[in-house]
Design a protein around this motif. Structure first.
Motif, PDB file in Angstrom:
ATOM      1  N   MET A   1      -9.340 -12.268 -29.893  1.00 39.28           N
ATOM      2  CA  MET A   1      -9.989 -11.954 -31.150  1.00 39.28           C
ATOM      3  C   MET A   1      -9.566 -10.561 -31.638  1.00 39.28           C
ATOM      4  SD  MET A   1     -14.003 -12.005 -31.943  1.00 39.28           S
ATOM      5  CE  MET A   1     -14.608 -11.469 -33.466  1.00 39.28           C
ATOM      6  N   TYR A   2      -9.753  -9.515 -30.820  1.00 39.16           N
ATOM      7  CA  TYR A   2      -9.323  -8.170 -31.194  1.00 39.16           C
ATOM      8  C   TYR A   2      -8.026  -7.846 -30.474  1.00 39.16           C
ATOM      9  CZ  TYR A   2     -13.959  -7.398 -33.140  1.00 39.16           C
ATOM     10  OH  TYR A   2     -15.097  -7.486 -33.882  1.00 39.16           O
ATOM     11  N   LYS A   3      -7.207  -7.000 -31.115  1.00 35.79           N
ATOM     12  CA  LYS A   3      -5.951  -6.599 -30.478  1.00 35.79           C
ATOM     13  C   LYS A   3      -5.764  -5.095 -30.642  1.00 35.79           C
ATOM     14  CE  LYS A   3      -3.044  -7.789 -34.476  1.00 35.79           C
ATOM     15  NZ  LYS A   3      -4.033  -7.676 -35.472  1.00 35.79           N
ATOM     16  N   LYS A   4      -4.870  -4.532 -29.875  1.00 42.80           N
ATOM     17  CA  LYS A   4      -4.582  -3.111 -29.914  1.00 42.80           C
ATOM     18  C   LYS A   4      -4.157  -2.711 -31.326  1.00 42.80           C
ATOM     19  CE  LYS A   4      -1.834   0.345 -27.575  1.00 42.80           C
ATOM     20  NZ  LYS A   4      -0.919   0.640 -26.495  1.00 42.80           N
ATOM     21  N   GLY A   5      -4.740  -1.617 -31.834  1.00 40.42           N
ATOM     22  CA  GLY A   5      -4.397  -1.124 -33.171  1.00 40.42           C
ATOM     23  C   GLY A   5      -5.348  -1.574 -34.266  1.00 40.42           C
ATOM     24  N   ASP A   6      -6.249  -2.531 -33.975  1.00 41.62           N
ATOM     25  CA  ASP A   6      -7.231  -2.954 -34.980  1.00 41.62           C
ATOM     26  C   ASP A   6      -8.151  -1.786 -35.342  1.00 41.62           C
ATOM     27  OD1 ASP A   6      -6.298  -5.523 -35.126  1.00 41.62           O
ATOM     28  OD2 ASP A   6      -7.886  -6.410 -33.899  1.00 41.62           O
ATOM     29  N   LYS A   7      -8.506  -1.709 -36.614  1.00 35.83           N
ATOM     30  CA  LYS A   7      -9.423  -0.689 -37.094  1.00 35.83           C
ATOM     31  C   LYS A   7     -10.817  -1.305 -37.152  1.00 35.83           C
ATOM     32  CE  LYS A   7      -5.951   2.064 -38.533  1.00 35.83           C
ATOM     33  NZ  LYS A   7      -4.727   1.578 -38.024  1.00 35.83           N
ATOM     34  N   VAL A   8     -11.822  -0.550 -36.660  1.00 36.81           N
ATOM     35  CA  VAL A   8     -13.185  -1.076 -36.608  1.00 36.81           C
ATOM     36  C   VAL A   8     -14.183  -0.033 -37.082  1.00 36.81           C
ATOM     37  CG1 VAL A   8     -12.670  -2.670 -34.713  1.00 36.81           C
ATOM     38  CG2 VAL A   8     -13.484  -0.381 -34.185  1.00 36.81           C
ATOM     39  N   ILE A   9     -15.360  -0.504 -37.467  1.00 32.20           N
ATOM     40  CA  ILE A   9     -16.486   0.363 -37.817  1.00 32.20           C
ATOM     41  C   ILE A   9     -17.578   0.125 -36.778  1.00 32.20           C
ATOM     42  CG2 ILE A   9     -17.517  -1.311 -39.409  1.00 32.20           C
ATOM     43  CD1 ILE A   9     -18.339   1.146 -41.148  1.00 32.20           C
ATOM     44  N   ILE A  10     -18.207   1.196 -36.327  1.00 34.57           N
ATOM     45  CA  ILE A  10     -19.233   1.124 -35.294  1.00 34.57           C
ATOM     46  C   ILE A  10     -20.541   0.616 -35.917  1.00 34.57           C
ATOM     47  CG2 ILE A  10     -20.481   2.423 -33.509  1.00 34.57           C
ATOM     48  CD1 ILE A  10     -17.408   2.393 -33.131  1.00 34.57           C
ATOM     49  N   VAL A  29      -7.408  -3.465 -24.887  1.00 37.04           N
ATOM     50  CA  VAL A  29      -8.323  -4.604 -24.757  1.00 37.04           C
ATOM     51  C   VAL A  29      -8.465  -4.926 -23.273  1.00 37.04           C
ATOM     52  CG1 VAL A  29      -8.725  -7.019 -25.368  1.00 37.04           C
ATOM     53  CG2 VAL A  29      -7.580  -5.504 -26.998  1.00 37.04           C
ATOM     54  N   TYR A  30      -9.732  -5.002 -22.800  1.00 39.45           N
ATOM     55  CA  TYR A  30     -10.006  -5.256 -21.390  1.00 39.45           C
ATOM     56  C   TYR A  30     -10.598  -6.633 -21.137  1.00 39.45           C
ATOM     57  CZ  TYR A  30      -9.177  -0.308 -20.607  1.00 39.45           C
ATOM     58  OH  TYR A  30      -8.604   0.936 -20.530  1.00 39.45           O
ATOM     59  N   GLY A  31     -10.549  -7.507 -22.091  1.00 37.17           N
ATOM     60  CA  GLY A  31     -11.096  -8.848 -21.931  1.00 37.17           C
ATOM     61  C   GLY A  31     -11.670  -9.325 -23.247  1.00 37.17           C
ATOM     62  N   GLU A  32     -12.349 -10.474 -23.184  1.00 36.07           N
ATOM     63  CA  GLU A  32     -12.946 -11.065 -24.396  1.00 36.07           C
ATOM     64  C   GLU A  32     -14.010 -10.172 -25.030  1.00 36.07           C
ATOM     65  OE1 GLU A  32     -12.804 -14.210 -26.109  1.00 36.07           O
ATOM     66  OE2 GLU A  32     -10.815 -14.217 -25.223  1.00 36.07           O
ATOM     67  N   ASP A  33     -14.790  -9.468 -24.197  1.00 34.74           N
ATOM     68  CA  ASP A  33     -15.955  -8.765 -24.728  1.00 34.74           C
ATOM     69  C   ASP A  33     -15.913  -7.249 -24.556  1.00 34.74           C
ATOM     70  OD1 ASP A  33     -16.208  -8.757 -21.998  1.00 34.74           O
ATOM     71  OD2 ASP A  33     -18.383  -9.023 -22.021  1.00 34.74           O
ATOM     72  N   ARG A  34     -14.820  -6.678 -24.103  1.00 38.44           N
ATOM     73  CA  ARG A  34     -14.780  -5.238 -23.833  1.00 38.44           C
ATOM     74  C   ARG A  34     -13.432  -4.640 -24.255  1.00 38.44           C
ATOM     75  NH1 ARG A  34     -18.911  -2.170 -21.452  1.00 38.44           N
ATOM     76  NH2 ARG A  34     -18.064  -0.580 -20.105  1.00 38.44           N
ATOM     77  N   VAL A  35     -13.502  -3.491 -24.970  1.00 39.04           N
ATOM     78  CA  VAL A  35     -12.295  -2.800 -25.413  1.00 39.04           C
ATOM     79  C   VAL A  35     -12.463  -1.291 -25.227  1.00 39.04           C
ATOM     80  CG1 VAL A  35     -11.670  -4.539 -27.143  1.00 39.04           C
ATOM     81  CG2 VAL A  35     -13.074  -2.601 -27.802  1.00 39.04           C
ATOM     82  N   ARG A  36     -11.365  -0.599 -25.311  1.00 35.16           N
ATOM     83  CA  ARG A  36     -11.386   0.866 -25.290  1.00 35.16           C
ATOM     84  C   ARG A  36     -11.111   1.334 -26.709  1.00 35.16           C
ATOM     85  NH1 ARG A  36     -10.411   5.081 -21.531  1.00 35.16           N
ATOM     86  NH2 ARG A  36      -9.192   6.795 -22.409  1.00 35.16           N
ATOM     87  N   ALA A  43     -11.723  11.371 -28.850  1.00 33.75           N
ATOM     88  CA  ALA A  43     -12.389  10.890 -27.646  1.00 33.75           C
ATOM     89  C   ALA A  43     -12.137   9.386 -27.542  1.00 33.75           C
ATOM     90  CB  ALA A  43     -13.884  11.163 -27.727  1.00 33.75           C
ATOM     91  N   CYS A  44     -12.324   8.846 -26.348  1.00 34.30           N
ATOM     92  CA  CYS A  44     -12.178   7.405 -26.129  1.00 34.30           C
ATOM     93  C   CYS A  44     -13.414   6.908 -25.396  1.00 34.30           C
ATOM     94  CB  CYS A  44     -10.942   7.103 -25.300  1.00 34.30           C
ATOM     95  SG  CYS A  44      -9.422   7.479 -26.170  1.00 34.30           S
ATOM     96  N   CYS A  45     -13.736   5.646 -25.600  1.00 28.57           N
ATOM     97  CA  CYS A  45     -14.867   5.071 -24.879  1.00 28.57           C
ATOM     98  C   CYS A  45     -14.673   3.569 -24.733  1.00 28.57           C
ATOM     99  CB  CYS A  45     -16.178   5.376 -25.592  1.00 28.57           C
ATOM    100  SG  CYS A  45     -16.374   4.558 -27.184  1.00 28.57           S
ATOM    101  N   LEU A  46     -15.294   3.035 -23.687  1.00 22.17           N
ATOM    102  CA  LEU A  46     -15.313   1.585 -23.507  1.00 22.17           C
ATOM    103  C   LEU A  46     -16.482   1.048 -24.311  1.00 22.17           C
ATOM    104  CD1 LEU A  46     -14.665   1.295 -19.681  1.00 22.17           C
ATOM    105  CD2 LEU A  46     -13.083   0.778 -21.522  1.00 22.17           C
ATOM    106  N   GLU A  47     -16.302  -0.088 -24.958  1.00 24.72           N
ATOM    107  CA  GLU A  47     -17.367  -0.626 -25.800  1.00 24.72           C
ATOM    108  C   GLU A  47     -17.310  -2.141 -25.797  1.00 24.72           C
ATOM    109  OE1 GLU A  47     -20.558  -0.335 -27.169  1.00 24.72           O
ATOM    110  OE2 GLU A  47     -19.712   1.607 -27.672  1.00 24.72           O
ATOM    111  N   PHE A  48     -18.503  -2.752 -25.919  1.00 25.44           N
ATOM    112  CA  PHE A  48     -18.582  -4.205 -26.053  1.00 25.44           C
ATOM    113  C   PHE A  48     -18.207  -4.580 -27.480  1.00 25.44           C
ATOM    114  CE2 PHE A  48     -21.442  -3.524 -22.456  1.00 25.44           C
ATOM    115  CZ  PHE A  48     -20.912  -4.451 -21.566  1.00 25.44           C
TER     116      PHE A  48
END
Length: 161
Positions: A1-10, A29-36, A43-48
């Protein structure tokens, strides 16, 4: 669903964009439900994946600009012992130095209040009167800091845009 480089809003806990709005870019991307996420402050963070939603590049750039405006460094209060400062510069009248010092404090206060209001309500919700005071304070802080910089090189002149 999400891939590296996608832009998102929190998103907040209600599934709506957090206030003030914050954007990020997917770094890994670390799986279906988790990304960095890579945030605007580097800063960087892991997020669902249910904590953000994908946005287009134009929206990302617009919100990123607003985030950078909010994060812009504001001038700090001058910490001067006026009597000692005035005694080092006998050619300047003490009351002139005190007047500029008090103006500087007022301008710093207005600039900090503006940034606080922008963070709480958004730039578009600032009333015209306060916006006028903010713009006046921007020019005023440059004037007062220039005055003090001429007397002491260690006092920097802010470059506000």
């Amino acid at each position: 669903m999400y891939k590296k480089g996608d832009k998102v809003i929190i998103l907040d806990y209600n599934g709506k964009p957090a206030i003030p709005k914050v954007v990020a870019e997917i770094e890994d991307v670390y799986g279906e439900d988790r990304v960095r996420l890579h945030l605007p402050d580097n800063a960087c963070c892991l997020e669902f994946t249910d904590r953000f939603e994908k946005i287009d590049d134009d929206t990302y750039d617009e919100i990123l600009h607003a985030v950078q405006e909010r994060e812009k460094e504001m001038p700090v209060d001058l910490q001067l012992d006026i009597r000692k400062f005035a005694s080092k510069h006998p050619r300047r009248r003490k009351d002139e130095i005190i007047k500029m010092f008090n103006q500087d404090k007022r301008y710093v206060s207005i600039l900090n209040a503006y940034m606080g209001r922008v963070m709480m309500y958004g730039k578009e919700n600032i009333n015209e009167r306060f916006l006028f005071e903010y713009k006046e304070a921007l020019f005023g802080i440059v004037e007062t800091r220039t005055f003090f910089h001429e007397l002491d090189d260690s006092i920097s002149i802010p470059e506000l845009t």
